[in-house]
Design a protein around this motif. Structure first.
Motif, PDB file in Angstrom:
ATOM      1  N   ASP A 128       0.818  -1.208   0.000  1.00 12.96           N
ATOM      2  CA  ASP A 128       0.000   0.000   0.000  1.00 12.96           C
ATOM      3  C   ASP A 128       0.855   1.264   0.000  1.00 12.96           C
ATOM      4  O   ASP A 128       0.495   2.264  -0.621  1.00 12.96           O
ATOM      5  CB  ASP A 128      -0.931   0.012   1.211  1.00 12.96           C
ATOM      6  CG  ASP A 128      -2.025  -1.037   1.114  1.00 12.96           C
ATOM      7  OD1 ASP A 128      -2.284  -1.511  -0.019  1.00 12.96           O
ATOM      8  OD2 ASP A 128      -2.621  -1.377   2.146  1.00 12.96           O
ATOM      9  N   THR A 154       1.935   1.981  -3.566  1.00 16.53           N
ATOM     10  CA  THR A 154       0.806   2.449  -4.357  1.00 16.53           C
ATOM     11  C   THR A 154       0.467   3.899  -4.021  1.00 16.53           C
ATOM     12  O   THR A 154       0.266   4.731  -4.915  1.00 16.53           O
ATOM     13  CB  THR A 154      -0.427   1.566  -4.106  1.00 16.53           C
ATOM     14  OG1 THR A 154      -0.127   0.217  -4.500  1.00 16.53           O
ATOM     15  CG2 THR A 154      -1.620   2.052  -4.914  1.00 16.53           C
ATOM     16  N   MET A 155       0.426   4.216  -2.747  1.00 10.34           N
ATOM     17  CA  MET A 155       0.098   5.584  -2.339  1.00 10.34           C
ATOM     18  C   MET A 155       1.173   6.569  -2.765  1.00 10.34           C
ATOM     19  O   MET A 155       0.873   7.690  -3.199  1.00 10.34           O
ATOM     20  CB  MET A 155      -0.115   5.643  -0.821  1.00 10.34           C
ATOM     21  CG  MET A 155      -1.401   4.979  -0.364  1.00 10.34           C
ATOM     22  SD  MET A 155      -1.752   5.226   1.402  1.00 10.34           S
ATOM     23  CE  MET A 155      -0.408   4.309   2.157  1.00 10.34           C
ATOM     24  N   LEU A 176       3.211   6.306  -5.356  1.00 11.58           N
ATOM     25  CA  LEU A 176       3.122   6.490  -6.795  1.00 11.58           C
ATOM     26  C   LEU A 176       1.969   7.421  -7.170  1.00 11.58           C
ATOM     27  O   LEU A 176       2.108   8.300  -8.028  1.00 11.58           O
ATOM     28  CB  LEU A 176       2.951   5.139  -7.496  1.00 11.58           C
ATOM     29  CG  LEU A 176       4.167   4.208  -7.482  1.00 11.58           C
ATOM     30  CD1 LEU A 176       3.800   2.838  -8.027  1.00 11.58           C
ATOM     31  CD2 LEU A 176       5.315   4.809  -8.282  1.00 11.58           C
ATOM     32  N   GLU A 177       0.818   7.222  -6.517  1.00 14.18           N
ATOM     33  CA  GLU A 177      -0.331   8.084  -6.783  1.00 14.18           C
ATOM     34  C   GLU A 177      -0.041   9.516  -6.366  1.00 14.18           C
ATOM     35  O   GLU A 177      -0.384  10.470  -7.080  1.00 14.18           O
ATOM     36  CB  GLU A 177      -1.561   7.553  -6.048  1.00 14.18           C
ATOM     37  CG  GLU A 177      -2.088   6.235  -6.603  1.00 14.18           C
ATOM     38  CD  GLU A 177      -3.223   5.663  -5.781  1.00 14.18           C
ATOM     39  OE1 GLU A 177      -3.485   6.203  -4.670  1.00 14.18           O
ATOM     40  OE2 GLU A 177      -3.837   4.671  -6.212  1.00 14.18           O
ATOM     41  N   GLN A 178       0.610   9.675  -5.200  1.00 12.39           N
ATOM     42  CA  GLN A 178       0.936  11.017  -4.726  1.00 12.39           C
ATOM     43  C   GLN A 178       1.935  11.699  -5.661  1.00 12.39           C
ATOM     44  O   GLN A 178       1.812  12.890  -5.957  1.00 12.39           O
ATOM     45  CB  GLN A 178       1.501  10.957  -3.311  1.00 12.39           C
ATOM     46  CG  GLN A 178       1.804  12.322  -2.720  1.00 12.39           C
ATOM     47  CD  GLN A 178       2.386  12.235  -1.315  1.00 12.39           C
ATOM     48  OE1 GLN A 178       2.539  11.147  -0.758  1.00 12.39           O
ATOM     49  NE2 GLN A 178       2.712  13.382  -0.740  1.00 12.39           N
ATOM     50  N   GLU A 195       2.359  11.187  -8.873  1.00 13.83           N
ATOM     51  CA  GLU A 195       1.657  11.586 -10.096  1.00 13.83           C
ATOM     52  C   GLU A 195       0.852  12.861  -9.863  1.00 13.83           C
ATOM     53  O   GLU A 195       0.863  13.781 -10.696  1.00 13.83           O
ATOM     54  CB  GLU A 195       0.738  10.461 -10.567  1.00 13.83           C
ATOM     55  CG  GLU A 195       0.028  10.770 -11.878  1.00 13.83           C
ATOM     56  CD  GLU A 195      -0.808   9.606 -12.386  1.00 13.83           C
ATOM     57  OE1 GLU A 195      -1.437   9.778 -13.452  1.00 13.83           O
ATOM     58  OE2 GLU A 195      -0.828   8.556 -11.738  1.00 13.83           O
ATOM     59  N   GLU A 196       0.162  12.921  -8.741  1.00 11.90           N
ATOM     60  CA  GLU A 196      -0.635  14.111  -8.424  1.00 11.90           C
ATOM     61  C   GLU A 196       0.245  15.347  -8.275  1.00 11.90           C
ATOM     62  O   GLU A 196      -0.099  16.435  -8.770  1.00 11.90           O
ATOM     63  CB  GLU A 196      -1.432  13.875  -7.137  1.00 11.90           C
ATOM     64  CG  GLU A 196      -2.553  12.850  -7.266  1.00 11.90           C
ATOM     65  CD  GLU A 196      -3.215  12.557  -5.941  1.00 11.90           C
ATOM     66  OE1 GLU A 196      -2.827  13.199  -4.934  1.00 11.90           O
ATOM     67  OE2 GLU A 196      -4.116  11.703  -5.901  1.00 11.90           O
TER      68      GLU A 196
END
Length: 201
Positions: A120, A123-124, A126-128, A130-131
């Motif tokens: 997790d 994943t978090m 990578l998402e952060q 990108e944002e």
């Protein structure tokens, strides 16, 4: 195979390329339809579902189904030609085609669920990341470009040894299953990250 609309996800690419396939009343799949360009040059072979409307020399589709390059096939979506009548098949069969795409979406979701899970925290992050790069692009596009390049460099650094270790620890089939790719695509991806020739190791 003739030209037709296809679907792909960014992660799985051509390993799970989806499309709508036509099924005839006898259960067979028709050959691509050839359209003469009329200009003396080569014509076009088309497998797009909407052309199979029973015009002269063109088979009439009895049903549509989703298919994937991995070999998966979805359930058939029947076409009611009494209801279709003289309507254009591209419009009359749109609901069945949409159902095919949703079935393929479900298939790719199942493929993703079968891949090796990521922690997790990764994943978090990578998402952060990108944002944050997206937000940076709105105020300083060139800084976002630099951030994207740094991300690629980081991926190359960590991917090198990860790919080399995977080559040592897993068979091509195991690696492919873990990544949700075909064996050929998995070999190519590991070779790219590990910077080696996939044919010589």
């Amino acid at each position: 195979m003739g030209e037709r609309e296809t679907w792909m996800t960014e992660e799985f690419g051509a390993s799970h390329e989806g499309a709508v396939e036509v099924v005839l009343s006898d259960g067979s799949v028709p050959e691509p339809v050839y359209f003469d360009s009329g200009s003396g040059s080569a014509g076009q072979r088309v497998s797009q579902w909407s052309v199979y409307d029973g015009r002269p020399r063109i088979p009439r589709a009895a049903a549509l189904r989703a298919v994937c390059s991995c070999g998966w096939k979805g359930s058939e979506q029947d076409l009611d030609w009494e209801a279709i009548g003289q309507q254009d098949l591209a419009e009359a069969g749109d609901g069945q085609a949409d159902a095919c795409e949703r079935a393929w979406d479900t298939h790719t979701a199942a493929v993703e669920a079968s891949t090796i899970p990521l922690p997790d925290t990764i994943t978090m992050l990578l998402e952060q990341l990108e944002e944050e790069i997206d937000k940076l692009a709105k105020t300083s596009p060139i800084a976002a470009v630099r951030a994207a390049r740094r991300t690629e460099i980081t991926a190359e650094h960590v991917g090198y040894w990860a790919a080399r270790s995977t080559l040592h620890d897993l068979t091509p089939g195991q690696a492919a299953a873990a990544l949700g790719l075909t064996e050929r695509a998995a070999r190519s991806e590991l070779a790219r990250l590990g910077r080696y020739n996939p044919y010589t190791g």
